[in-house]
Motif scaffolding. Structure first.
Motif, PDB file in Angstrom:
ATOM      1  N   HIS A  94       0.876  -1.175   0.000  1.00 47.88           N
ATOM      2  CA  HIS A  94       0.000   0.000   0.000  1.00 47.88           C
ATOM      3  C   HIS A  94       0.911   1.221   0.000  1.00 47.88           C
ATOM      4  O   HIS A  94       2.005   1.163   0.578  1.00 47.88           O
ATOM      5  N   PRO A  95       0.506   2.330  -0.605  1.00 46.70           N
ATOM      6  CA  PRO A  95       1.373   3.521  -0.608  1.00 46.70           C
ATOM      7  C   PRO A  95       1.794   4.001   0.784  1.00 46.70           C
ATOM      8  O   PRO A  95       2.862   4.580   0.943  1.00 46.70           O
ATOM      9  N   LYS A  96       0.984   3.733   1.802  1.00 44.61           N
ATOM     10  CA  LYS A  96       1.328   4.156   3.160  1.00 44.61           C
ATOM     11  C   LYS A  96       2.036   3.078   3.966  1.00 44.61           C
ATOM     12  O   LYS A  96       2.417   3.317   5.097  1.00 44.61           O
ATOM     13  N   GLY A  97       2.163   1.874   3.423  1.00 46.79           N
ATOM     14  CA  GLY A  97       2.804   0.786   4.166  1.00 46.79           C
ATOM     15  C   GLY A  97       2.329  -0.562   3.678  1.00 46.79           C
ATOM     16  O   GLY A  97       2.642  -0.977   2.579  1.00 46.79           O
ATOM     17  N   LEU A  98       1.537  -1.243   4.521  1.00 46.97           N
ATOM     18  CA  LEU A  98       0.979  -2.548   4.166  1.00 46.97           C
ATOM     19  C   LEU A  98      -0.505  -2.600   4.504  1.00 46.97           C
ATOM     20  O   LEU A  98      -0.929  -2.066   5.528  1.00 46.97           O
ATOM     21  N   ARG A  99      -1.256  -3.255   3.656  1.00 47.41           N
ATOM     22  CA  ARG A  99      -2.642  -3.605   3.986  1.00 47.41           C
ATOM     23  C   ARG A  99      -2.616  -5.083   4.336  1.00 47.41           C
ATOM     24  O   ARG A  99      -2.212  -5.914   3.539  1.00 47.41           O
ATOM     25  N   VAL A 100      -3.024  -5.402   5.551  1.00 41.48           N
ATOM     26  CA  VAL A 100      -3.019  -6.776   6.028  1.00 41.48           C
ATOM     27  C   VAL A 100      -4.447  -7.312   5.946  1.00 41.48           C
ATOM     28  O   VAL A 100      -5.347  -6.822   6.638  1.00 41.48           O
ATOM     29  N   VAL A 101      -4.655  -8.289   5.067  1.00 40.33           N
ATOM     30  CA  VAL A 101      -5.965  -8.913   4.904  1.00 40.33           C
ATOM     31  C   VAL A 101      -6.074 -10.040   5.929  1.00 40.33           C
ATOM     32  O   VAL A 101      -5.255 -10.956   5.933  1.00 40.33           O
ATOM     33  N   LEU A 102      -7.096  -9.962   6.794  1.00 42.17           N
ATOM     34  CA  LEU A 102      -7.206 -10.871   7.926  1.00 42.17           C
ATOM     35  C   LEU A 102      -8.216 -11.997   7.730  1.00 42.17           C
ATOM     36  O   LEU A 102      -8.284 -12.907   8.538  1.00 42.17           O
ATOM     37  N   HIS A 103      -9.026 -11.950   6.712  1.00 40.87           N
ATOM     38  CA  HIS A 103     -10.046 -12.971   6.465  1.00 40.87           C
ATOM     39  C   HIS A 103     -10.964 -13.128   7.679  1.00 40.87           C
ATOM     40  O   HIS A 103     -11.244 -14.237   8.125  1.00 40.87           O
ATOM     41  N   ASP A 104     -11.396 -11.998   8.219  1.00 48.37           N
ATOM     42  CA  ASP A 104     -12.280 -11.970   9.374  1.00 48.37           C
ATOM     43  C   ASP A 104     -13.396 -10.978   9.086  1.00 48.37           C
ATOM     44  O   ASP A 104     -13.132  -9.845   8.688  1.00 48.37           O
ATOM     45  N   PHE A 105     -14.624 -11.382   9.280  1.00 50.11           N
ATOM     46  CA  PHE A 105     -15.759 -10.522   9.000  1.00 50.11           C
ATOM     47  C   PHE A 105     -15.713  -9.236   9.820  1.00 50.11           C
ATOM     48  O   PHE A 105     -16.051  -8.170   9.339  1.00 50.11           O
ATOM     49  N   ALA A 106     -15.297  -9.330  11.072  1.00 51.78           N
ATOM     50  CA  ALA A 106     -15.269  -8.172  11.960  1.00 51.78           C
ATOM     51  C   ALA A 106     -14.149  -7.192  11.622  1.00 51.78           C
ATOM     52  O   ALA A 106     -14.280  -5.991  11.857  1.00 51.78           O
ATOM     53  N   ALA A 107     -13.050  -7.687  11.093  1.00 55.01           N
ATOM     54  CA  ALA A 107     -11.918  -6.834  10.703  1.00 55.01           C
ATOM     55  C   ALA A 107     -11.327  -7.415   9.423  1.00 55.01           C
ATOM     56  O   ALA A 107     -10.347  -8.156   9.466  1.00 55.01           O
ATOM     57  N   PRO A 108     -11.915  -7.108   8.268  1.00 53.25           N
ATOM     58  CA  PRO A 108     -11.460  -7.732   7.022  1.00 53.25           C
ATOM     59  C   PRO A 108     -10.030  -7.372   6.628  1.00 53.25           C
ATOM     60  O   PRO A 108      -9.315  -8.204   6.081  1.00 53.25           O
TER      61      PRO A 108
END
Length: 130
Positions: A94-108
């Motif tokens: 991501h331009p600001k760092g990293l996008r961490v995909v968590l595979h969690d409905f509450a915190a995708p």
């Protein structure tokens, strides 16, 4: 009650609430000033998995936490924090760092603000944890 009076009461009330929130400091964002703050916040969210090792991002908005369950991520949301184990997580650039995909409905996914020097280390650690 006339609509003009009601509207002015609502506007003045909202302005007063906004001023009080600013004055009391509720508009600030929590930062992990050092490892001790991140450790205390992780322990509050995860009492059964005490932190073993912590890496705090230079932005102070996130930290990687190694614990007995594996690797976890804790990040700030206003004056509060959220945490998640990184099993199955996918780091994406991501331009600001990293996008961490968590595979969690509450915190995708979570955007972790990192410096260019931190990105490779965090990327590798999150991939290894998955």
């Amino acid at each position: 009650m006339p609509l003009e009076v009601l509207a002015s009461i609502v506007v003045v009330g909202l302005a007063a609430i906004w001023i009080m929130m600013r004055f009391m400091g509720f508009d600030r964002e929590l930062r992990f000033a050092d490892e001790a703050v991140a450790r205390a916040e992780w322990a509050a969210d995860n009492p059964t998995a005490p932190p073993l090792d912590i890496i705090v991002a230079e932005s102070g908005k996130a930290a990687l936490v190694r614990n007995k369950r594996g690797l976890g991520l804790i990040w700030t949301m206003g004056l509060d924090t959220a945490s998640h184990d990184l099993a199955g997580a996918v780091p994406r650039p991501h331009p600001k760092g990293l996008r961490v995909v968590l595979h969690d409905f509450a915190a995708p996914s979570v955007l972790v603000e990192l410096t260019p020097d931190e990105i490779p280390t965090w990327h590798q650690m999150i991939e290894e944890a998955a």
